[in-house]
Design a protein around this motif. Structure first.
Motif, PDB file in Angstrom:
ATOM      1  N   VAL A  16       0.832  -1.199   0.000  1.00  0.00           N
ATOM      2  CA  VAL A  16       0.000   0.000   0.000  1.00  0.00           C
ATOM      3  C   VAL A  16       0.872   1.257   0.000  1.00  0.00           C
ATOM      4  O   VAL A  16       1.800   1.395   0.782  1.00  0.00           O
ATOM      5  CB  VAL A  16      -0.894   0.014   1.269  1.00  0.00           C
ATOM      6  N   THR A  17       0.587   2.141  -0.939  1.00  0.00           N
ATOM      7  CA  THR A  17       1.336   3.406  -0.929  1.00  0.00           C
ATOM      8  C   THR A  17       0.391   4.558  -0.606  1.00  0.00           C
ATOM      9  O   THR A  17       0.826   5.644  -0.332  1.00  0.00           O
ATOM     10  CB  THR A  17       1.933   3.679  -2.329  1.00  0.00           C
ATOM     11  N   ARG A  18      -0.927   4.321  -0.706  1.00  0.00           N
ATOM     12  CA  ARG A  18      -1.866   5.409  -0.464  1.00  0.00           C
ATOM     13  C   ARG A  18      -3.000   4.959   0.441  1.00  0.00           C
ATOM     14  O   ARG A  18      -3.460   3.829   0.346  1.00  0.00           O
ATOM     15  CB  ARG A  18      -2.480   5.870  -1.803  1.00  0.00           C
ATOM     16  N   ARG A  19      -3.419   5.869   1.320  1.00  0.00           N
ATOM     17  CA  ARG A  19      -4.577   5.627   2.187  1.00  0.00           C
ATOM     18  C   ARG A  19      -5.853   5.960   1.421  1.00  0.00           C
ATOM     19  O   ARG A  19      -5.885   6.934   0.661  1.00  0.00           O
ATOM     20  CB  ARG A  19      -4.453   6.526   3.423  1.00  0.00           C
ATOM     21  N   ARG A 203     -11.846   3.009 -10.820  1.00  0.00           N
ATOM     22  CA  ARG A 203     -10.486   2.910 -11.395  1.00  0.00           C
ATOM     23  C   ARG A 203     -10.246   4.020 -12.418  1.00  0.00           C
ATOM     24  O   ARG A 203      -9.192   4.670 -12.421  1.00  0.00           O
ATOM     25  CB  ARG A 203     -10.321   1.546 -12.064  1.00  0.00           C
ATOM     26  N   ARG A 204     -11.251   4.303 -13.254  1.00  0.00           N
ATOM     27  CA  ARG A 204     -11.080   5.340 -14.294  1.00  0.00           C
ATOM     28  C   ARG A 204     -10.989   6.724 -13.671  1.00  0.00           C
ATOM     29  O   ARG A 204     -10.204   7.576 -14.132  1.00  0.00           O
ATOM     30  CB  ARG A 204     -12.219   5.261 -15.296  1.00  0.00           C
ATOM     31  N   LEU A 205     -11.769   6.968 -12.626  1.00  0.00           N
ATOM     32  CA  LEU A 205     -11.714   8.293 -11.984  1.00  0.00           C
ATOM     33  C   LEU A 205     -10.353   8.504 -11.310  1.00  0.00           C
ATOM     34  O   LEU A 205      -9.788   9.602 -11.353  1.00  0.00           O
ATOM     35  CB  LEU A 205     -12.846   8.431 -10.967  1.00  0.00           C
ATOM     36  N   LEU A 206      -9.823   7.443 -10.725  1.00  0.00           N
ATOM     37  CA  LEU A 206      -8.472   7.538 -10.134  1.00  0.00           C
ATOM     38  C   LEU A 206      -7.443   7.827 -11.232  1.00  0.00           C
ATOM     39  O   LEU A 206      -6.563   8.667 -11.068  1.00  0.00           O
ATOM     40  CB  LEU A 206      -8.120   6.232  -9.428  1.00  0.00           C
ATOM     41  N   VAL A 211      -3.667   8.528 -10.466  1.00  0.00           N
ATOM     42  CA  VAL A 211      -3.517   7.579  -9.368  1.00  0.00           C
ATOM     43  C   VAL A 211      -3.865   6.194  -9.910  1.00  0.00           C
ATOM     44  O   VAL A 211      -4.883   6.008 -10.571  1.00  0.00           O
ATOM     45  CB  VAL A 211      -4.454   7.915  -8.189  1.00  0.00           C
ATOM     46  N   SER A 212      -2.974   5.223  -9.635  1.00  0.00           N
ATOM     47  CA  SER A 212      -3.258   3.849 -10.072  1.00  0.00           C
ATOM     48  C   SER A 212      -4.029   3.127  -8.963  1.00  0.00           C
ATOM     49  O   SER A 212      -3.585   3.086  -7.806  1.00  0.00           O
ATOM     50  CB  SER A 212      -1.948   3.108 -10.347  1.00  0.00           C
ATOM     51  N   ALA A 213      -5.162   2.542  -9.336  1.00  0.00           N
ATOM     52  CA  ALA A 213      -6.015   1.880  -8.330  1.00  0.00           C
ATOM     53  C   ALA A 213      -5.240   0.806  -7.575  1.00  0.00           C
ATOM     54  O   ALA A 213      -5.415   0.624  -6.361  1.00  0.00           O
ATOM     55  CB  ALA A 213      -7.237   1.275  -9.008  1.00  0.00           C
ATOM     56  N   VAL A 214      -4.314   0.111  -8.263  1.00  0.00           N
ATOM     57  CA  VAL A 214      -3.603  -0.990  -7.607  1.00  0.00           C
ATOM     58  C   VAL A 214      -2.658  -0.488  -6.515  1.00  0.00           C
ATOM     59  O   VAL A 214      -2.253  -1.243  -5.633  1.00  0.00           O
ATOM     60  CB  VAL A 214      -2.829  -1.857  -8.627  1.00  0.00           C
TER      61      VAL A 214
END
Ligand code: DGT
Length: 218
Positions: A16-19, A203-206, A211-214
């Motif tokens: 995880v890199t993002r909260r 996923r598309r909005l990210l 921002v990558s969803a993964v």
């Protein structure tokens, strides 16, 4: 020999890199995100959903934006974003029938009336989505629409369904993944959107925010 464990291996290849913060009290939205590999914090927006005007798509998009922005404001106000700025998602779902936006039924009688209107017809489950990346302050939002073909439950079946209480707490007075699934003949579009959060749209909005969803996977 490489790791032979297949899909579902218990080690996440993407640390995880993002909260992630879900701006919703919805257990269904939380379950969708968890099932897709995310582990969001939940912060309920408390936004008043009454008195909205516009098309069903306009209403759910505006409410999604208000919910997301309310949680963004609360996070920013308490300084909870400087060290680990999260991504925040807010949603709102309505059922569109004859151009009218239907949220949760007022009471059991209203739920029964809704089913008299819906039975044998096709409605559109519209879910507004709003995503904010607090690392950049950027926002992206959109509505996903899924056509829902309703079956024709008998009066007795509708009465039994309403008596369970399930239709009273969900937009459109039905679920596609609960007891209401008996009365849904089919859908055309994204299944997760009907439940309350379109995962492919998320996923598309990210991606629009770079921002990558993964990178949000646990
Ligand atoms: N499990 C399930 N829940 C559904 C389905 N359709 C709608 N819902 C739920 C998801 C949401 O919790 C609720 C839609 O109402 P809202 O969009 O206003 O969200 P809610 O008030 O629940 O929470 P929020 O305002 O986001 O804090 O209905 C379905 O097919 N399955």
């Amino acid at each position: 020999m490489g790791d032979r464990r297949g899909p579902g291996a218990d080690e996440n290849p993407h640390p995880v890199t993002r909260r992630l913060v879900l701006a919703s009290q919805s257990p269904a939205r939380l379950a969708l995100l968890r099932g897709a590999g995310f582990a969001p914090d939940v912060i309920v927006s408390g936004v008043d959903e009454s008195g909205m005007t516009g098309t069903p798509a306009e209403i759910c998009l505006e409410l999604a934006r208000r919910k997301c922005r309310a949680v963004v404001s609360s996070l920013t106000a308490n300084g909870d974003v400087d060290v680990d700025p999260p991504v925040v998602i807010g949603c709102d779902s309505v059922l569109e029938l004859d151009g009218v936006a239907y949220g949760k039924p007022k009471d059991a009688a209203d739920a029964i009336t809704r089913w008299q209107l819906m039975a044998g017809r096709t409605g559109i489950l519209q879910t507004g989505h709003c995503v904010v990346d607090l690392a950049t302050g950027r926002e992206s939002s959109a509505v996903a629409a899924t056509a829902v073909r309703f079956g024709t439950p008998s009066e007795e079946e509708v009465a039994a369904y309403v008596a369970t209480g399930e239709p009273l707490v969900v937009a459109g007075a039905f679920t596609i993944d609960g007891r209401g699934s008996l009365f849904i003949d089919g859908i055309d579009g994204d299944h997760s959107n009907v439940i309350g959060l379109s995962l492919p749209l998320f996923r598309r909005l990210l991606a629009r925010l770079d921002v990558s969803a993964v990178d949000l996977w646990r």
